[in-house]
Scaffold this motif. Structure first.
Motif, PDB file in Angstrom:
ATOM      1  N   GLY A  45       0.808  -1.219   0.000  1.00 53.19           N
ATOM      2  CA  GLY A  45       0.000   0.000   0.000  1.00 53.19           C
ATOM      3  C   GLY A  45       0.835   1.261   0.000  1.00 53.19           C
ATOM      4  N   ALA A  46       1.760   1.380   0.942  1.00 56.20           N
ATOM      5  CA  ALA A  46       2.596   2.581   1.041  1.00 56.20           C
ATOM      6  C   ALA A  46       3.501   2.708  -0.173  1.00 56.20           C
ATOM      7  CB  ALA A  46       3.415   2.554   2.322  1.00 56.20           C
ATOM      8  N   LEU A  47       4.071   1.596  -0.625  1.00 55.63           N
ATOM      9  CA  LEU A  47       4.933   1.652  -1.806  1.00 55.63           C
ATOM     10  C   LEU A  47       4.124   2.038  -3.042  1.00 55.63           C
ATOM     11  CD1 LEU A  47       7.232  -1.480  -1.330  1.00 55.63           C
ATOM     12  CD2 LEU A  47       7.888   0.926  -1.159  1.00 55.63           C
ATOM     13  N   GLY A  48       2.938   1.478  -3.177  1.00 54.46           N
ATOM     14  CA  GLY A  48       2.080   1.817  -4.310  1.00 54.46           C
ATOM     15  C   GLY A  48       1.688   3.290  -4.306  1.00 54.46           C
ATOM     16  N   THR A  49       1.376   3.821  -3.127  1.00 56.59           N
ATOM     17  CA  THR A  49       1.046   5.238  -3.003  1.00 56.59           C
ATOM     18  C   THR A  49       2.226   6.102  -3.434  1.00 56.59           C
ATOM     19  OG1 THR A  49      -0.516   4.797  -1.217  1.00 56.59           O
ATOM     20  CG2 THR A  49       0.326   7.046  -1.384  1.00 56.59           C
ATOM     21  N   ALA A  50       3.429   5.697  -3.025  1.00 61.41           N
ATOM     22  CA  ALA A  50       4.631   6.449  -3.404  1.00 61.41           C
ATOM     23  C   ALA A  50       4.852   6.385  -4.914  1.00 61.41           C
ATOM     24  CB  ALA A  50       5.842   5.907  -2.652  1.00 61.41           C
ATOM     25  N   LEU A  51       4.710   5.207  -5.504  1.00 62.20           N
ATOM     26  CA  LEU A  51       4.914   5.074  -6.951  1.00 62.20           C
ATOM     27  C   LEU A  51       3.860   5.853  -7.736  1.00 62.20           C
ATOM     28  CD1 LEU A  51       5.990   1.341  -7.381  1.00 62.20           C
ATOM     29  CD2 LEU A  51       7.418   3.362  -7.026  1.00 62.20           C
ATOM     30  N   ASP A  52       2.657   5.977  -7.168  1.00 60.06           N
ATOM     31  CA  ASP A  52       1.589   6.739  -7.825  1.00 60.06           C
ATOM     32  C   ASP A  52       1.914   8.224  -7.928  1.00 60.06           C
ATOM     33  OD1 ASP A  52       0.048   4.493  -8.227  1.00 60.06           O
ATOM     34  OD2 ASP A  52      -1.270   4.856  -6.496  1.00 60.06           O
ATOM     35  N   ARG A  53       2.903   8.698  -7.181  1.00 62.13           N
ATOM     36  CA  ARG A  53       3.290  10.112  -7.239  1.00 62.13           C
ATOM     37  C   ARG A  53       4.113  10.430  -8.501  1.00 62.13           C
ATOM     38  NH1 ARG A  53       0.428   9.837  -3.031  1.00 62.13           N
ATOM     39  NH2 ARG A  53       0.602  11.322  -1.316  1.00 62.13           N
ATOM     40  N   ALA A  54       4.535   9.402  -9.223  1.00 59.78           N
ATOM     41  CA  ALA A  54       5.341   9.622 -10.435  1.00 59.78           C
ATOM     42  C   ALA A  54       4.523  10.357 -11.494  1.00 59.78           C
ATOM     43  CB  ALA A  54       5.844   8.295 -10.988  1.00 59.78           C
ATOM     44  N   ASP A  55       5.203  11.197 -12.257  1.00 55.05           N
ATOM     45  CA  ASP A  55       4.571  11.905 -13.373  1.00 55.05           C
ATOM     46  C   ASP A  55       4.852  11.195 -14.688  1.00 55.05           C
ATOM     47  OD1 ASP A  55       3.556  13.904 -11.754  1.00 55.05           O
ATOM     48  OD2 ASP A  55       5.299  15.208 -12.008  1.00 55.05           O
ATOM     49  N   ARG A  56       5.063   9.910 -14.616  1.00 56.01           N
ATOM     50  CA  ARG A  56       5.352   9.099 -15.797  1.00 56.01           C
ATOM     51  C   ARG A  56       4.861   7.685 -15.487  1.00 56.01           C
ATOM     52  NH1 ARG A  56      10.051   9.651 -17.778  1.00 56.01           N
ATOM     53  NH2 ARG A  56      10.206   7.612 -18.712  1.00 56.01           N
ATOM     54  N   PRO A  57       4.629   6.870 -16.501  1.00 54.86           N
ATOM     55  CA  PRO A  57       4.272   5.471 -16.231  1.00 54.86           C
ATOM     56  C   PRO A  57       5.442   4.772 -15.518  1.00 54.86           C
ATOM     57  CG  PRO A  57       3.847   6.044 -18.530  1.00 54.86           C
ATOM     58  CD  PRO A  57       4.613   7.187 -17.935  1.00 54.86           C
ATOM     59  N   VAL A  58       5.134   4.019 -14.497  1.00 52.26           N
ATOM     60  CA  VAL A  58       6.176   3.302 -13.749  1.00 52.26           C
ATOM     61  C   VAL A  58       6.224   1.874 -14.274  1.00 52.26           C
ATOM     62  CG1 VAL A  58       6.948   2.515 -11.497  1.00 52.26           C
ATOM     63  CG2 VAL A  58       5.915   4.769 -11.730  1.00 52.26           C
ATOM     64  N   GLU A  59       7.214   1.633 -15.121  1.00 47.81           N
ATOM     65  CA  GLU A  59       7.371   0.320 -15.733  1.00 47.81           C
ATOM     66  C   GLU A  59       8.670  -0.364 -15.326  1.00 47.81           C
ATOM     67  OE1 GLU A  59       6.857   1.015 -19.917  1.00 47.81           O
ATOM     68  OE2 GLU A  59       4.718   1.455 -19.677  1.00 47.81           O
ATOM     69  N   ARG A  60       9.679   0.422 -14.934  1.00 49.92           N
ATOM     70  CA  ARG A  60      10.990  -0.147 -14.585  1.00 49.92           C
ATOM     71  C   ARG A  60      11.415   0.397 -13.228  1.00 49.92           C
ATOM     72  NH1 ARG A  60      16.883   0.490 -17.374  1.00 49.92           N
ATOM     73  NH2 ARG A  60      17.610  -1.599 -16.864  1.00 49.92           N
ATOM     74  N   VAL A  61      11.498  -0.508 -12.249  1.00 45.10           N
ATOM     75  CA  VAL A  61      11.830  -0.138 -10.870  1.00 45.10           C
ATOM     76  C   VAL A  61      13.025  -0.952 -10.402  1.00 45.10           C
ATOM     77  CG1 VAL A  61      11.011  -0.066  -8.482  1.00 45.10           C
ATOM     78  CG2 VAL A  61       9.413   0.353 -10.350  1.00 45.10           C
ATOM     79  N   VAL A  62      13.941  -0.277  -9.700  1.00 48.28           N
ATOM     80  CA  VAL A  62      15.052  -0.963  -9.040  1.00 48.28           C
ATOM     81  C   VAL A  62      14.885  -0.777  -7.544  1.00 48.28           C
ATOM     82  CG1 VAL A  62      17.546  -0.999  -8.671  1.00 48.28           C
ATOM     83  CG2 VAL A  62      16.638  -0.741 -10.979  1.00 48.28           C
ATOM     84  N   ASP A  63      14.945  -1.885  -6.815  1.00 46.87           N
ATOM     85  CA  ASP A  63      14.858  -1.883  -5.352  1.00 46.87           C
ATOM     86  C   ASP A  63      16.285  -1.992  -4.818  1.00 46.87           C
ATOM     87  OD1 ASP A  63      13.944  -2.001  -2.743  1.00 46.87           O
ATOM     88  OD2 ASP A  63      13.346  -4.109  -2.873  1.00 46.87           O
ATOM     89  N   ILE A  64      16.860  -0.853  -4.389  1.00 50.31           N
ATOM     90  CA  ILE A  64      18.240  -0.863  -3.908  1.00 50.31           C
ATOM     91  C   ILE A  64      18.271  -1.345  -2.460  1.00 50.31           C
ATOM     92  CG2 ILE A  64      19.056   0.862  -5.536  1.00 50.31           C
ATOM     93  CD1 ILE A  64      18.941   2.945  -3.307  1.00 50.31           C
ATOM     94  N   GLY A  65      19.287  -2.133  -2.144  1.00 50.26           N
ATOM     95  CA  GLY A  65      19.331  -2.765  -0.829  1.00 50.26           C
ATOM     96  C   GLY A  65      18.172  -3.733  -0.701  1.00 50.26           C
ATOM     97  N   GLY A  66      17.747  -4.282  -1.846  1.00 48.59           N
ATOM     98  CA  GLY A  66      16.534  -5.095  -1.909  1.00 48.59           C
ATOM     99  C   GLY A  66      16.647  -6.480  -1.318  1.00 48.59           C
ATOM    100  N   GLY A  67      17.868  -6.890  -0.968  1.00 48.41           N
ATOM    101  CA  GLY A  67      18.069  -8.141  -0.254  1.00 48.41           C
ATOM    102  C   GLY A  67      17.399  -9.337  -0.884  1.00 48.41           C
ATOM    103  N   SER A  68      16.526  -9.975  -0.123  1.00 49.07           N
ATOM    104  CA  SER A  68      15.873 -11.215  -0.542  1.00 49.07           C
ATOM    105  C   SER A  68      14.727 -10.984  -1.518  1.00 49.07           C
ATOM    106  CB  SER A  68      15.348 -11.958   0.685  1.00 49.07           C
ATOM    107  OG  SER A  68      14.262 -11.239   1.259  1.00 49.07           O
ATOM    108  N   GLY A  69      14.416  -9.718  -1.778  1.00 44.65           N
ATOM    109  CA  GLY A  69      13.335  -9.409  -2.711  1.00 44.65           C
ATOM    110  C   GLY A  69      11.968  -9.313  -2.074  1.00 44.65           C
ATOM    111  N   ARG A  70      11.885  -9.330  -0.749  1.00 44.17           N
ATOM    112  CA  ARG A  70      10.572  -9.323  -0.098  1.00 44.17           C
ATOM    113  C   ARG A  70       9.763  -8.079  -0.451  1.00 44.17           C
ATOM    114  NH1 ARG A  70       9.801  -6.464   4.684  1.00 44.17           N
ATOM    115  NH2 ARG A  70      11.658  -5.393   5.374  1.00 44.17           N
ATOM    116  N   ALA A  71      10.419  -6.915  -0.576  1.00 41.32           N
ATOM    117  CA  ALA A  71       9.692  -5.697  -0.958  1.00 41.32           C
ATOM    118  C   ALA A  71       9.471  -5.645  -2.464  1.00 41.32           C
ATOM    119  CB  ALA A  71      10.453  -4.467  -0.486  1.00 41.32           C
TER     120      ALA A  71
END
Length: 193
Positions: free
Chosen positions: A27-53
């Protein structure tokens, strides 16, 4: 003992990491991504570890970037695209990404200013940097800060409004999208004119 960004600890901790850490809040991540002024198609999760987020992100291309080989092994087992790298030297071209996330890990990163500047460089105009962190001013946050010191981490925590001001100094338009023990701040790279 460990220091800020200590990879060896996370290599050893990787097999049990997902057993002790709660799943990320889409929910919180989706809300943050919705603030983009462009389509969000390519995301990098830095310090993403095991990929849980990263798994919580509903986007066409999602990549986990981490320095820990052990954590990236876990992410690959989940079918995620992975890059072993340092957030202070992101292996992406200028303006190449629609969004960058960092969940529960920014406080571990040495040279946070350098990380934020790298994120700004690789984000396309209108892209966003979503940071999910722990508020050191809450009761649970004070406990976490103390626990990380006992373990030997050199973590650098920031309260939500402090992180907003920090991102604004780097050049982002920033705002808090969720408050609490775990909070989310989003910084948007302004459209170039």
């Amino acid at each position: 003992m460990h220091g800020a960004g200590d990879v060896r600890f996370f290599d050893r901790f990787a097999p049990v990491y997902d057993l002790v850490m709660p799943p990320a809040d889409p929910g919180a991540l989706g809300t943050a991504l919705d603030r983009a002024d462009r389509p969000v198609e390519r995301v990098v999760d830095i310090g993403g570890g095991s990929g849980r987020a990263t798994l919580a992100l509903d986007v066409p291309e999602r990549i986990v970037l981490d320095r820990s080989a052990g954590m990236l092994r876990r992410a690959r087992q989940r079918g995620l695209d992975c890059v072993r790298g340092d957030a202070r030297e992101l292996p992406f071209a200028d303006d190449a990404l629609d969004a960058v996330t960092v969940v529960d890990a920014f406080h571990h990163m040495p040279n946070q200013r350098g990380v934020a500047e790298e994120v700004f460089r690789v984000l396309a105009p209108g892209g966003v940097f979503a940071v999910n962190e722990f508020d050191p001013e809450t009761l649970l946050g004070r406990g976490l800060v103390a626990a990380e010191r006992v373990v030997g981490f050199g973590s650098a925590f920031a309260a939500p409004d402090e992180l907003v001001r920090f991102l604004e100094r780097v050049g982002f338009e920033a705002e808090v999208v969720e408050r609490g023990f775990e909070y989310t701040v989003v910084g948007k790279k302004r459209e170039s004119h």
